[in-house]
Design a protein around this motif. Structure first.
Motif, mmCIF file in Angstrom:
data_model
loop_
_atom_site.group_PDB
_atom_site.id
_atom_site.type_symbol
_atom_site.label_atom_id
_atom_site.label_comp_id
_atom_site.label_asym_id
_atom_site.label_seq_id
_atom_site.Cartn_x
_atom_site.Cartn_y
_atom_site.Cartn_z
ATOM 1 N N ALA A 50 -7.785 44.137 -38.455
ATOM 2 C CA ALA A 50 -8.385 44.612 -37.404
ATOM 3 C C ALA A 50 -7.543 44.660 -36.227
ATOM 4 N N LEU A 51 -6.536 43.911 -35.837
ATOM 5 C CA LEU A 51 -5.947 43.989 -34.930
ATOM 6 C C LEU A 51 -4.773 45.057 -34.976
ATOM 7 N N GLY A 52 -4.537 45.418 -36.041
ATOM 8 C CA GLY A 52 -3.417 46.424 -36.348
ATOM 9 C C GLY A 52 -4.452 47.705 -36.020
ATOM 10 N N GLY A 53 -5.649 47.811 -36.546
ATOM 11 C CA GLY A 53 -6.291 49.125 -36.269
ATOM 12 C C GLY A 53 -6.784 49.324 -34.629
ATOM 13 N N LEU A 54 -6.849 48.068 -34.083
ATOM 14 C CA LEU A 54 -7.360 48.370 -32.661
ATOM 15 C C LEU A 54 -5.953 48.817 -31.843
ATOM 16 N N MET A 55 -4.668 48.143 -32.415
ATOM 17 C CA MET A 55 -3.514 48.577 -31.701
ATOM 18 C C MET A 55 -3.277 49.928 -31.844
ATOM 19 N N GLY A 56 -3.582 50.482 -32.957
ATOM 20 C CA GLY A 56 -3.122 51.873 -33.337
ATOM 21 C C GLY A 56 -4.175 52.749 -32.637
ATOM 22 N N GLY A 57 -5.389 52.380 -32.344
ATOM 23 C CA GLY A 57 -6.455 53.106 -31.694
ATOM 24 C C GLY A 57 -5.850 53.109 -30.161
ATOM 25 N N ALA A 58 -5.477 52.101 -29.656
ATOM 26 C CA ALA A 58 -5.065 51.989 -28.054
ATOM 27 C C ALA A 58 -3.538 52.944 -28.028
ATOM 28 N N GLU A 59 -2.862 52.803 -28.949
ATOM 29 C CA GLU A 59 -1.738 53.584 -28.988
ATOM 30 C C GLU A 59 -2.286 55.096 -29.044
ATOM 31 N N SER A 60 -2.990 55.553 -29.640
ATOM 32 C CA SER A 60 -3.446 56.846 -29.919
ATOM 33 C C SER A 60 -4.097 57.308 -28.488
ATOM 34 N N MET A 61 -4.754 56.530 -27.954
ATOM 35 C CA MET A 61 -5.479 56.825 -26.491
ATOM 36 C C MET A 61 -4.581 56.989 -25.455
ATOM 37 N N SER A 62 -3.502 56.115 -25.537
ATOM 38 C CA SER A 62 -2.425 56.197 -24.674
ATOM 39 C C SER A 62 -1.589 57.430 -24.691
ATOM 40 N N ARG A 63 -1.311 58.028 -25.903
ATOM 41 C CA ARG A 63 -0.553 59.285 -26.216
ATOM 42 C C ARG A 63 -1.824 60.222 -25.751
ATOM 43 N N PHE A 64 -2.922 60.301 -25.862
ATOM 44 C CA PHE A 64 -3.808 61.426 -25.422
ATOM 45 C C PHE A 64 -3.744 61.417 -23.850
ATOM 46 N N VAL A 65 -3.831 60.278 -23.132
ATOM 47 C CA VAL A 65 -4.007 60.364 -21.942
ATOM 48 C C VAL A 65 -2.631 60.896 -21.381
ATOM 49 N N ASN A 66 -1.344 60.628 -21.731
ATOM 50 C CA ASN A 66 -0.152 61.143 -21.331
ATOM 51 C C ASN A 66 -0.026 62.488 -21.748
ATOM 52 N N ALA A 67 -0.642 62.815 -22.488
ATOM 53 C CA ALA A 67 -0.571 64.360 -22.974
ATOM 54 C C ALA A 67 -1.301 65.281 -21.808
ATOM 55 N N LEU A 68 -2.239 64.576 -21.197
ATOM 56 C CA LEU A 68 -3.444 65.494 -20.346
ATOM 57 C C LEU A 68 -2.662 65.205 -18.990
ATOM 58 N N LEU A 69 -1.939 64.343 -18.647
ATOM 59 C CA LEU A 69 -1.096 64.231 -17.382
ATOM 60 C C LEU A 69 0.277 65.269 -17.310
ATOM 61 N N PRO A 70 0.466 65.897 -16.156
ATOM 62 C CA PRO A 70 1.313 67.220 -16.099
ATOM 63 C C PRO A 70 2.944 66.358 -16.286
#
Length: 54
Positions: free
Chosen positions: A34-54
């Motif tokens: 469960a924690l691994g899944g949460l960490m993977g989701g958080a990492e994916s969200m971080s990459r998504f937000v970073n891709a939005l920023l110029p």
């Protein structure tokens, strides 16, 4: 209905405690997954937000 929710919560807590006491290795594996899944989701969200920023 409120009593049903209350007793359902007690039953869930009781089941979790029973599972932890009778199957500690399996319970640890479930928590790690469960924690691994949460960490993977958080990492994916971080990459998504970073891709939005110029």
């Amino acid at each position: 209905m409120a009593k049903l929710k209350k007793w359902g919560g007690y039953a869930l807590i009781g089941f979790v405690l029973f599972y932890l006491l009778t199957q500690p290795e399996s319970a640890a594996g479930v928590i790690q997954s469960a924690l691994g899944g949460l960490m993977g989701g958080a990492e994916s969200m971080s990459r998504f937000v970073n891709a939005l920023l110029p």
